[in-house]
Design an enzyme around this catalytic site. Sequence first.
Site, PDB file in Angstrom:
ATOM      1  CB  CYS A  21      -0.895   0.005   1.235  1.00  0.00           C
ATOM      2  SG  CYS A  21       0.060   0.089   2.781  1.00  0.00           S
ATOM      3  CG  HIS A  50       4.481  -6.211  11.208  1.00  0.00           C
ATOM      4  ND1 HIS A  50       3.323  -5.962  11.902  1.00  0.00           N
ATOM      5  CD2 HIS A  50       5.493  -5.855  12.036  1.00  0.00           C
ATOM      6  CE1 HIS A  50       3.636  -5.480  13.094  1.00  0.00           C
ATOM      7  NE2 HIS A  50       4.940  -5.405  13.191  1.00  0.00           N
ATOM      8  CG  HIS A  83       3.517  -0.806  12.563  1.00  0.00           C
ATOM      9  ND1 HIS A  83       4.854  -1.166  12.406  1.00  0.00           N
ATOM     10  CD2 HIS A  83       2.804  -1.659  11.790  1.00  0.00           C
ATOM     11  CE1 HIS A  83       4.927  -2.190  11.569  1.00  0.00           C
ATOM     12  NE2 HIS A  83       3.702  -2.509  11.184  1.00  0.00           N
ATOM     13  CB  CYS A 105       0.834   4.717   7.634  1.00  0.00           C
ATOM     14  SG  CYS A 105      -0.470   4.903   6.397  1.00  0.00           S
ATOM     15  CD  GLU A 135      -2.802   1.106  13.134  1.00  0.00           C
ATOM     16  OE1 GLU A 135      -3.857   1.767  13.143  1.00  0.00           O
ATOM     17  OE2 GLU A 135      -2.554   0.231  12.283  1.00  0.00           O
ATOM     18  CG  ASN A 234      -2.296  -5.811   6.113  1.00  0.00           C
ATOM     19  OD1 ASN A 234      -2.324  -6.366   5.027  1.00  0.00           O
ATOM     20  ND2 ASN A 234      -1.177  -5.318   6.628  1.00  0.00           N
ATOM     21  CB  SER A 277       3.834  -5.225   5.045  1.00  0.00           C
ATOM     22  OG  SER A 277       3.154  -6.244   5.733  1.00  0.00           O
TER      23      SER A 277
END
Length: 320
Positions: A21, A50, A83, A105, A135, A234, A277
């Site tokens: 992303c 990660h 994160h 991010c 995060e 994710n 990631s």
Amino acid sequence: MTSQDSKPALTLLLAAPRGFCAGVDRAIKIVEMALEKWGAPVYVRHEIVHNKFVVDGLKAKGAIFVEELEDCPDDRPVIFSAHGVPKTVPAEADRRNMVYVDATCPLVSKVHIEAQRHAEAGLQMIMIGHKGHPETVGTMGQLPEGEVLLVETAEDVATVPVRDPNRIAYVTQTTLSVDDTKGIVAALHAKFPTIVGPHKEDICYATTNRQEAVKAIAPWADAILVVGAPNSSNSRRLVEVGAKAGCNYAQLVQRAENIDWRALDGITSIGITAGASAPEVLINEVIDAFRARYEVTVEMVETAVESVEFKVPRVLRTPT
């Protein structure tokens, strides 16, 4: 050598979007540009993203990964992971006169700003997230101890010890399951009718898009493989989404070497996706592993087109 004709046929349903992303892309670029600007070593607090393959690649270029700021010397640059970090971390770096670059991010930073805004309005925060995930730790660390309460499930909502049920707001981790989070949000609204939510969904566009693509593939695939790391939230959510959407076999694999071929015996269609990631090179490695064993037909299943791009911090765009 087995002849081409004897390979069984396999339809490979390739999810789009998948993999990197904009936030991950930016974070990796930050480490690479920091190494160019300041030379090696550059320290990175926590895995920048990660993914072991990505981290190992950056280590080879001269990045040193540590868990805490105390593991870094004062005289070398340090980068904070995508994160996000608690406020105490940059404060300590300032105290030590360290050069640091924050690779958080921008969509996580947005949640941090939201939490701050709610606190300034006198609201106690509830965070929907996974305990111990960097995060979640970073977002909860934006406010003083006790100002952010964590809930992981809809069941947790029943016992969350709020100070004043009429003065609360909520934020969420950006990498959660969209469907699971809806259930938790509904439980919060049922228990606290005046709770204040985010202006716009906290779960990021990339997490949402990758989950939608998996949902589109699941009914048609005998199995789904998610390329990603076991500590990637994710990526793990994509496995859960695939299973809930009707795929009998959904598994996380870090590399092609982790594929359990016996479990896939007899399949005729497989869905392939990757967490935010996981680099495309690992996805291609998995596809090549299937091509070696099957007569593969690739079908792209595209549910969204992404064009998001985040700038790197100014300090890396200006000469030393």
